[in-house]
Structures are given as C-alpha cells and as structure tokens.
Design a protein around this motif. Structure first.
Motif: not given
Lengths: 260, 400
Positions: A3, A21-22, A24-25, A148
């Motif tokens: 990560r 932000e992920t 997905e976001e 995503k």
C-alpha cells in the motif's frame, strides 16, 4: 508495504488532493464528472444508420430516428422510430429508462395499430437483431454501476482513465465493463463488456465526436464487435438537433401510436 | 362503406385529400403480396376448392404539415382472390386528418383503433368491424368512419368516439374457404335499428399507465360488430345464414401488469342487447425466457383462459377454453419469429391449433407461413362446419 509503495507511486503521478481517494472513489468521481458535464441539454433528436455484419461479412441495414428527453434525477425518456427495413416502417419504441428499477417500455405495432407493454427483463437482449443490447443503448446513469478506477492509459492518442463498472441493476448480461474515458472531455472512447462467465464478450469503440451547444459531445460512430460470435454492428449518427422544446407529451403512448 | 353519413365522411375526407394533395412531401410505404392457401381435406361443399391463390396490396400515403401537428393518412387496401368473389374486395383502411394539440388530439375520417392486451381473443376491441374474409383470426379490420377526440391529462387519456356509418362484417362467399356452413350472406344483413347502417354509434375510453400497470376502461353504445345469425331457407336447397346486427351496450376492461419476465393480462366485457346480457373474459400470462441456450432467441410461454357466458349453441366458441402457446423470437437480422398454440375446449375434446411464422428475406421481402387446424369438433360447436378446413398458407410480401 504494498500500500505504501502504491501511495508513493500515486504521489509521483497525481495532484496532492487525490491522495485520499481509493480506486473506487476515484472511479465514481470520474463517472460523476462525466455525468455532470452532460447535464442540461434538455432534449435531442437524431438519425441513425445501423449496419449489422455477420461472421461471413454479409450486411443488413436499419434506419432509425430517435428523440430523447433529459429527465433530471432519473433515466431519460426516448422514442425510437423505424424507417428501414420497409416492413418495420412506422414501428416505434418508447422507453422510460431508470437507474436501478426496470425501464418502462412500449412497442407500437403498426400492422395491428397495437401498443404493447414489453417485459423489462430483456436488458441483455439484442436491440433489433444487432450486437447492441437494450442495456447498451439505455441512458447511462451514475447509479447504474459501482465503479473502480483501474489505470490511466493513452487510447487512440488521447489521455484516458480506464474504469471498471459493475452493473447494479437486475437482469444485466454483464459481470463488468471496462470503460476508457478521455481526461480532457470525459467522453467514453471504448467499452469492453464481460459476460456472465467473466469472458470478454464485446468491445464498443466510439469515435467521430462532435460538440453541440458549445458543451455536449456526441459520438457519431459506434462500432460494436462481438468476440464470441464474430458479428459486429456499426451505428452512424447524423442530424443531431438539441433543445427542440420536447415535453413529456412527446413521449407518451398517444405520441407513440401516431409518430411517423 | 354505405349510409348517407358514411358517404358524407368519404366526401369530406376526399375534399381534405384534394387539399393536402398539394402537399409536396408525401411519404409512401406499404406492401404488395401474393398468397397461396392449401387445404388438406375434401371440402364440405363441392363448390369449394382445395387450393387458392390471391394477391393483395396496402399502400399508405402520408403527409404532415404545421410542424407535424397536422397529418393526413390515406391507406387503401385491395385483394384479388382466385376463387371467392367476396374475398376479392377493396377497403379504405384509413383516410383521416389528425390534429395534435398540447393536451388533446382530434382524428376525423376513416381509421383503425385497437384496444386490448390478450393474445388469443380480442374481446374489448370494438371500434372496427372485422374483415373476416382476410383471416379467420379476426385481426384484420375494416376502416371505420370516426370523429375521435382524445383528452390527454395527468390522470390518463380520455377518448370520445362518434362513429357514423356502420361497416358490415365480411364473410366468405359460397366458394370461399375456410368458411362455416351454410354460407353467410353478408348483404342480407338485418338491423335492429331503423337507421340500419346509418346509426351513429358512440364510444368512450379511459386509458392510463400507472407504474407497472396499463389500464383501460371503455363503453360502447351502438350497433354490434359481432352479429348473431338467422337461418334463411327461402331458397330451396340453398340455405344461408343472415347476420343480425342488434343494438348493444358493452362495457370493457383491459389490464396488463408487467414485471421482470412476466406480463399478466386480463380483458373482460359485459354486453347487453343480444338476448340476455352476458359476461365474457380472457385472462392469463406471458412469461419470456430471454436468450435461451446462450443464443439471442427469446421463448415466450403464453397461457390464457377464455370464458364466455353465452352457451356454445349461440356461436360463441370460447365459452370455457384454454389457450397455450409458444412464441419464438430469434432476434436475428431477418427478424425471424413464430407463434404456435392451441385453444382447447375444456367441455369437449375440441382443439383449434395455429402456427404463424415469418422471416425477412433481403431488405424488402417478408415470407410468412400460417397453419390452422380444427380437431375433434363436436356437432354443436360453431367450428363444427370448419372441421374439414385445416389449411396451410404461404405468403410472400414485397415492402416499399
């Protein structure tokens, strides 16, 4: 650790605010932005030529006119009028599209002067024998999918986001779609459709974009290739006109019955 | 088309036609078709034949002006039949002017209006007379002179119909096949009303789509489209049936509930004026399997129950019957489709079966096939005299 490396990699590529932000976001944000940029066109009409091509290269042609009414907070309303082949002339199709709940659809059959409500579970079915499914031509609402962001990629010379969309509505023929969206104008350039088994089923390439009212982009060529059956369908759009002053009245069953 | 009012309508429409004939942008479409019918068994009447050829055409002339708010449609129809003089006929299916207002529409002239939702029988549909010589399925209709004012509001569409000029049902002549025995003499029709074919019929219909529901409620007051018959034996050795057109009141309801792969359908009527008043209903479902066997083909399963309070002797063949059928839609470029099904009489072993299939060839040709069989029909059933009239029909139509 992975990560952390990922975050460092992002740091090099993206502006600072994207950090939180992920994927997905980010995917959702791209879809929201694309949707936002296509708000406010009110209504449109256009003509379309559809060429169906089978594995042997034999073709057949359809000619269709469409009228669309933008509906805020829900899917659009659309009316499709068939001009060719001659035996389906005066046939018309009325659709109230929705994000999650099934679309309302009526078909007008001129031979019997009959309006028929059509069951809504045919989303994955072919539209007039083409490689386009009903769900491919239905209006694209943000709520229809979960998103995503996958990666950034140059497609056809344009910087693009590649996002994954997973249908959230019932009766979809797809497990997922991968869409290439250009970074400058948020136009969809290409879509890969994956079938219920997760195999690549179809690829749609959208091109010949033109801008209307100084804001709204419309593709004038759409090529759908089916990888499983070797068939393809090409749509060529023309005569786009926006803000014709259409109202709900132009998209009711009375209009469906008489439109020619 | 006869009757003074009917003629006035034709004159009006023709005048209108003359006016709009100056319009530049005519859109012409339609078909010309050739048809072959072959019968499997000996005819009941030696005057009838085992095969039949015919040709037909139905061009449509359409023009619109005032930004599409006014339009004019003229659709004549003609058939030339090898055997049956009654089936050789001409009709004006449509000859009307339509004006579209913001929340209303007005249609004046001859036209065709369809009401209803079910597949096996069309009980509620009453505006137009059946052109029975065309097909015994009763789905071909004669143009009906009308003034139709529709009010389009949030609570639904309310349509008012004034129907001047009655159209008599067409019936096959003595040489025609399939037909009942003895033959019907359509021209000898008897009317209850002294105005006969000039009686002005009235109808009103409310319809609305509410969520998954499509609803319609209608009332008709006037000359029945569906006659009773009297036997005329005045010519020795050549009996015939005479249609009796009585004055009726008919209230109809049609409803369809559509969700997922289901369409649930109901049509019900109450009619008075032809002897005792009666109730009839058709209801059932269509369930569609989409994309079967990993193909594009859809298969629809249709099942409907048919009820009619009239006893079978009064020539209502569907007093207690079940229809089951399969609809195949291939969703291919040739639009290949087929519907096959049977109506079973639950009170006897009687069975009426149909296959209808069609496919496009090239861009402009459509071939279609029809097979109808009548099996184990008991003596009292109105289909009894059709028992030898099983037939197959091929049609090839060129569309322009």
């Amino acid at each position: 650790m992975k990560r952390l490396l990922f975050a460092i990699a992002l740091l090099n590529l993206l502006p600072l605010e994207a950090l939180a932000e992920t994927p997905e976001e980010k995917g959702l944000a791209i879809a929201v932005e694309a949707d936002k940029r296509d708000l406010g066109w009110q209504d449109s009409k256009a003509s379309m030529r559809m060429i169906l091509r089978n594995r042997q290269g034999e073709t057949s042609e359809r000619q269709i006119r469409t009228r669309t009414l933008e509906v805020e907070g829900d899917g659009d309303k659309s009316l499709t009028i068939f001009d060719h082949p001659a035996d389906v002339k005066n046939t018309a199709f009325l659709s109230y599209t929705h994000a999650i709940k099934p679309d309302d659809q009526w078909l007008y059959l001129p031979a019997l002067k009959r309006v028929k409500r059509i069951a809504s579970a045919n989303k994955s079915g072919p539209f007039v024998g083409s490689e386009f499914a009903y769900e491919d031509i239905s209006s694209q609402e943000v709520k229809k999918y979960s998103y995503k962001w996958l990666r950034d990629e140059v497609f056809d010379g344009q910087d693009a986001f590649v996002i994954e969309r997973i249908p959230q509505y019932k009766h979809s023929g797809y497990t997922k779609q991968h869409a290439w969206i250009d970074k400058e104008h948020y136009r969809t350039l290409k879509v890969d459709y994956y079938d219920r088994k997760g195999a690549l089923l179809k690829t749609l390439v959208l091109s010949d974009y033109k801008q209307y009212l100084g804001k709204y982009w419309r593709a004038h060529k759409m090529e759908m290739q089916n990888h499983l059956n070797g068939k393809s369908t090409t749509l060529t759009w023309s005569d786009y006109e926006f803000r014709n002053g259409f109202t709900d009245r132009d998209f009711d069953r009375n209009t469906l019955k008489r439109i020619k | 088309m006869s009757g003074v009012v009917g003629k006035a309508f034709i004159v009006f429409s023709t005048l209108l036609f003359a006016i709009v004939a100056h319009a530049v942008d005519w859109r012409i479409s339609g078909f010309i078709s050739g048809q072959f019918q072959g019968f499997f068994e000996e005819p009941l009447d030696p005057i009838q034949s085992d095969t039949n050829l015919s040709i037909a055409t139905r061009p449509e002339f359409y023009t619109e002006w005032n930004n599409g708010l006014d339009s004019f449609t003229f659709t004549p129809f003609a058939r030339l039949d090898q055997r049956d003089d009654e089936r050789t006929h001409f009709d004006i299916r449509e000859l009307n002017w339509l004006h579209v207002g913001r929340d209303w529409e007005l249609r004046v002239g001859a036209g065709i209006v369809f009401w209803g939702v079910t597949e096996s029988r069309h009980l509620v549909d009453i505006i137009n007379q059946t052109d029975l010589v065309e097909n015994i399925d009763g789905e071909d209709k004669l143009g009906q002179p009308m003034i139709d004012l529709s009010l389009i509001r949030d609570w639904g569409t309310l349509s008012f119909f004034v129907l001047p000029g009655f159209r008599k049902r067409t019936f096959p002549g003595p040489e025609g096949r399939p037909r009942i025995h003895p033959p019907v003499n359509a021209d000898a029709a008897i009317f209850e009303s002294d105005a006969e074919e000039e009686h002005i019929d009235l109808a009103v219909r409310w319809s609305q789509a509410i969520g998954n529901w499509d609803l319609g409620l209608s009332h008709f007051h006037g000359t029945t489209r569906d006659p009773r018959f009297a036997l005329d034996t005045s010519v020795p050795g050549r009996p015939f049936l005479v249609p009796i057109y009585e004055q009726i009141d008919q209230t109809g309801l049609d409803a369809q509930l559509t969700f997922n792969s289901w369409a649930w359908k109901l049509e019900a009527i109450r009619r008075s004026g032809q002897g005792e008043s009666f109730f009839a209903a058709t209801g059932g479902f269509e369930y569609t399997f989409y994309g079967v066997f990993e193909s594009a083909t859809d298969i629809g399963l249709v099942a409907e129950y048919l009820y009619d309070q009239r006893p079978v002797e009064t020539r209502s063949p569907f007093e207690n019957d079940v229809f089951t059928g399969l609809r195949f839609t291939l969703n291919d470029p040739q639009s290949t489709e087929a519907l096959m099904g049977c109506i079973f009489d639950l009170d006897s072993s009687s069975r009426f079966c149909n296959i209808e299939a069609s496919r496009r060839f090239g861009d402009r040709w459509v071939g279609s096939l029809e097979l109808r069989t009548f099996s184990s029909v008991p003596r009292l059933d109105p289909f009894f005299t059709l028992r030898n009239d099983d037939y197959i029909q091929f049609e090839l139509a060129y569309y322009f």
